[in-house]
Scaffold this motif. Structure first.
Motif, PDB file in Angstrom:
ATOM      1  N   THR A  57      -1.089  -6.995   2.495  1.00 38.27           N
ATOM      2  CA  THR A  57      -1.535  -6.056   1.471  1.00 38.27           C
ATOM      3  C   THR A  57      -2.912  -6.400   0.931  1.00 38.27           C
ATOM      4  O   THR A  57      -3.784  -5.527   0.812  1.00 38.27           O
ATOM      5  CB  THR A  57      -0.522  -6.010   0.314  1.00 38.27           C
ATOM      6  OG1 THR A  57       0.793  -5.817   0.834  1.00 38.27           O
ATOM      7  CG2 THR A  57      -0.854  -4.874  -0.651  1.00 38.27           C
ATOM      8  N   LEU A 101       0.839  -1.189   0.000  1.00 38.31           N
ATOM      9  CA  LEU A 101       0.000   0.000   0.000  1.00 38.31           C
ATOM     10  C   LEU A 101       0.876   1.242   0.000  1.00 38.31           C
ATOM     11  O   LEU A 101       1.871   1.322   0.727  1.00 38.31           O
ATOM     12  CB  LEU A 101      -0.894   0.045   1.242  1.00 38.31           C
ATOM     13  CG  LEU A 101      -1.937  -1.049   1.463  1.00 38.31           C
ATOM     14  CD1 LEU A 101      -2.836  -0.662   2.646  1.00 38.31           C
ATOM     15  CD2 LEU A 101      -2.764  -1.319   0.235  1.00 38.31           C
ATOM     16  N   SER A 117      -0.408   4.160   0.824  1.00 39.84           N
ATOM     17  CA  SER A 117      -0.945   4.939   1.936  1.00 39.84           C
ATOM     18  C   SER A 117      -1.915   4.052   2.693  1.00 39.84           C
ATOM     19  O   SER A 117      -2.260   2.955   2.254  1.00 39.84           O
ATOM     20  CB  SER A 117      -1.656   6.200   1.437  1.00 39.84           C
ATOM     21  OG  SER A 117      -2.895   5.858   0.827  1.00 39.84           O
ATOM     22  N   LYS A 118      -2.398   4.537   3.835  1.00 38.13           N
ATOM     23  CA  LYS A 118      -3.353   3.766   4.623  1.00 38.13           C
ATOM     24  C   LYS A 118      -4.792   3.953   4.153  1.00 38.13           C
ATOM     25  O   LYS A 118      -5.714   3.391   4.748  1.00 38.13           O
ATOM     26  CB  LYS A 118      -3.231   4.134   6.107  1.00 38.13           C
ATOM     27  CG  LYS A 118      -1.945   3.639   6.747  1.00 38.13           C
ATOM     28  CD  LYS A 118      -1.886   3.915   8.228  1.00 38.13           C
ATOM     29  CE  LYS A 118      -1.572   5.383   8.498  1.00 38.13           C
ATOM     30  NZ  LYS A 118      -1.363   5.634   9.942  1.00 38.13           N
ATOM     31  N   SER A 119      -4.985   4.679   3.069  1.00 37.05           N
ATOM     32  CA  SER A 119      -6.348   4.908   2.585  1.00 37.05           C
ATOM     33  C   SER A 119      -6.580   4.405   1.168  1.00 37.05           C
ATOM     34  O   SER A 119      -7.721   4.366   0.715  1.00 37.05           O
ATOM     35  CB  SER A 119      -6.679   6.410   2.641  1.00 37.05           C
ATOM     36  OG  SER A 119      -5.766   7.155   1.850  1.00 37.05           O
ATOM     37  N   ASN A 166       2.008  -0.220   6.225  1.00 37.59           N
ATOM     38  CA  ASN A 166       0.714   0.451   6.075  1.00 37.59           C
ATOM     39  C   ASN A 166      -0.439  -0.539   6.144  1.00 37.59           C
ATOM     40  O   ASN A 166      -1.466  -0.287   6.788  1.00 37.59           O
ATOM     41  CB  ASN A 166       0.647   1.203   4.742  1.00 37.59           C
ATOM     42  CG  ASN A 166       1.358   2.545   4.782  1.00 37.59           C
ATOM     43  OD1 ASN A 166       1.482   3.161   5.839  1.00 37.59           O
ATOM     44  ND2 ASN A 166       1.822   3.000   3.640  1.00 37.59           N
ATOM     45  N   ASP A 217       7.601   3.503  13.310  1.00 35.54           N
ATOM     46  CA  ASP A 217       8.531   3.633  12.191  1.00 35.54           C
ATOM     47  C   ASP A 217       9.595   2.551  12.169  1.00 35.54           C
ATOM     48  O   ASP A 217      10.153   2.238  11.112  1.00 35.54           O
ATOM     49  CB  ASP A 217       9.209   5.009  12.233  1.00 35.54           C
ATOM     50  CG  ASP A 217       8.231   6.150  11.975  1.00 35.54           C
ATOM     51  OD1 ASP A 217       7.183   5.882  11.348  1.00 35.54           O
ATOM     52  OD2 ASP A 217       8.509   7.290  12.390  1.00 35.54           O
ATOM     53  N   ASN A 244      -1.134  -1.661   9.706  1.00 35.42           N
ATOM     54  CA  ASN A 244      -1.825  -0.622  10.470  1.00 35.42           C
ATOM     55  C   ASN A 244      -3.299  -0.512  10.064  1.00 35.42           C
ATOM     56  O   ASN A 244      -4.162  -0.264  10.914  1.00 35.42           O
ATOM     57  CB  ASN A 244      -1.119   0.717  10.305  1.00 35.42           C
ATOM     58  CG  ASN A 244       0.035   0.888  11.291  1.00 35.42           C
ATOM     59  OD1 ASN A 244      -0.063   0.450  12.434  1.00 35.42           O
ATOM     60  ND2 ASN A 244       1.113   1.511  10.855  1.00 35.42           N
ATOM     61  N   VAL A 245      -3.598  -0.699   8.782  1.00 35.97           N
ATOM     62  CA  VAL A 245      -5.003  -0.707   8.343  1.00 35.97           C
ATOM     63  C   VAL A 245      -5.754  -1.860   9.004  1.00 35.97           C
ATOM     64  O   VAL A 245      -6.838  -1.687   9.569  1.00 35.97           O
ATOM     65  CB  VAL A 245      -5.101  -0.810   6.807  1.00 35.97           C
ATOM     66  CG1 VAL A 245      -6.538  -1.123   6.375  1.00 35.97           C
ATOM     67  CG2 VAL A 245      -4.625   0.468   6.154  1.00 35.97           C
ATOM     68  N   ASP A 288       4.924  -4.550   4.288  1.00 32.39           N
ATOM     69  CA  ASP A 288       3.804  -3.615   4.131  1.00 32.39           C
ATOM     70  C   ASP A 288       3.305  -3.160   5.504  1.00 32.39           C
ATOM     71  O   ASP A 288       2.298  -3.660   6.015  1.00 32.39           O
ATOM     72  CB  ASP A 288       2.657  -4.217   3.333  1.00 32.39           C
ATOM     73  CG  ASP A 288       1.713  -3.136   2.776  1.00 32.39           C
ATOM     74  OD1 ASP A 288       1.719  -2.012   3.338  1.00 32.39           O
ATOM     75  OD2 ASP A 288       1.013  -3.403   1.792  1.00 32.39           O
TER      76      ASP A 288
END
Length: 303
Positions: free
Chosen positions: A125, A89, A91-93, A165, A262, A168-169, A163
């Motif tokens: 992902t 990803l 971004s997270k969106s 991101n 991070d 975190n999603v 991944d």
């Protein structure tokens, strides 16, 4: 896709749907988990998704490896192999839409009373992408992920690092998740002598898996790795299959899903819902079941 060559019968009410998302061309252990799933009569294997693993064209390499695996086992269902996201990803969106994420959404939204398990042997992902495409999939299946550092603090880990991101999603979502972190999946240690003795000459499945692990041993990158001894390997993806076969009900804790920082550290978050985090698995149960199914393998028994 189901396989049957056993003198025992799995009751219809115990059959479950299974999707496996795998970075199959990465380092040889994914194939063991995939074959174990393919030969387990409780599993209706509805899809295999090729995942990326950080290298150039890695998703395509995983896809090609799955095709080779199906061919080696004379499995006639190669049409259920799908291509996942070719990269993490951004971004997270923003989802990375693929055949794989579409399959997860489609299967999750089906009106099918059988439970659905989606097993992730690499990055998350495709799970994060499916959720971003259709949040209503939450609560409609169980995701099992091989990945993440040790609790409570976390640390660098390969599948997580491919991944962050996506993790975190998923961790901030309402998806049901069972996590098998690094210290637990590394309990799946085996020796090459054991693999030779238990696999070679037993069936086409065993011969193929042993040949693939020998290819990995011979890779220069594997020889350089500080935790390779020259006589042992870790079949770290196999607990995902093992937990569907036997839940290990007393070997996990519910932990509020952390935020990934991070440096891949775990940052405690009371905003995220609890996830199941395993602290132990029974490697012998998982391995012995796999060895038995490989020894009994007959390519005429696909159905």
């Amino acid at each position: 896709m189901r396989y049957s060559n056993y003198m025992f019968h799995v009751p219809d009410e115990k059959i479950c749907r299974v999707i496996i998302d795998t970075d199959a061309a990465n380092e040889g252990d994914d194939q063991f988990a995939a074959v174990h799933a393919m030969l387990s009569p409780r599993f209706d294997n509805v899809g295999f998704i090729a995942a990326h693993y950080g290298a150039e064209n890695s998703m395509e390499r995983s896809y090609d490896e799955l095709l080779r695996l199906f061919s080696a086992l004379e499995c006639p269902f190669s049409g259920i192999i799908k291509k996942g996201a070719p990269h993490p990803l951004l971004s997270k969106s923003g989802p990375v839409v693929s055949e794989g994420s579409a399959l997860i959404v489609e299967e999750a939204m089906k009106d099918d009373p059988r439970p659905l398990y989606v097993l992730f042997l690499g990055p998350l992902t495709d799970l994060a992408s499916a959720y971003l495409q259709e949040p209503r999939i939450a609560g409609r299946f169980t995701a099992i992920w091989i990945g993440g550092g040790t609790y409570p603090y976390g640390n660098a880990e390969f599948n997580l690092g491919n991944d962050v991101n996506a993790v975190n999603v998923v961790f901030s979502s309402k998806l049901e998740l069972w996590q098998v972190p690094k210290n637990v999946y590394e309990m799946m240690g085996v020796s090459f002598a054991e693999l030779q003795y238990r696999l070679c000459g037993k069936s086409k499945a065993g011969d193929y898996l042993f040949s693939r692990i020998i290819e990995e041993i011979d890779k220069e990158s594997s020889l350089r790795s500080p935790f390779r001894t020259g006589e042992t390997w870790v079949l770290g993806d196999s607990p995902a299959v093992g937990l569907v076969l036997y839940e290990h009900r007393w070997e996990f804790d519910y932990v509020n899903a952390p935020v990934i920082g991070d440096t891949m550290e775990y940052i405690s978050s009371k905003l995220n819902r609890p996830i199941r985090v395993y602290r132990r698995i029974d490697s012998r149960l998982i391995l012995e079941d796999m060895y038995a199914k490989i020894a009994l393998f007959d390519p005429a028994c696909w159905k």
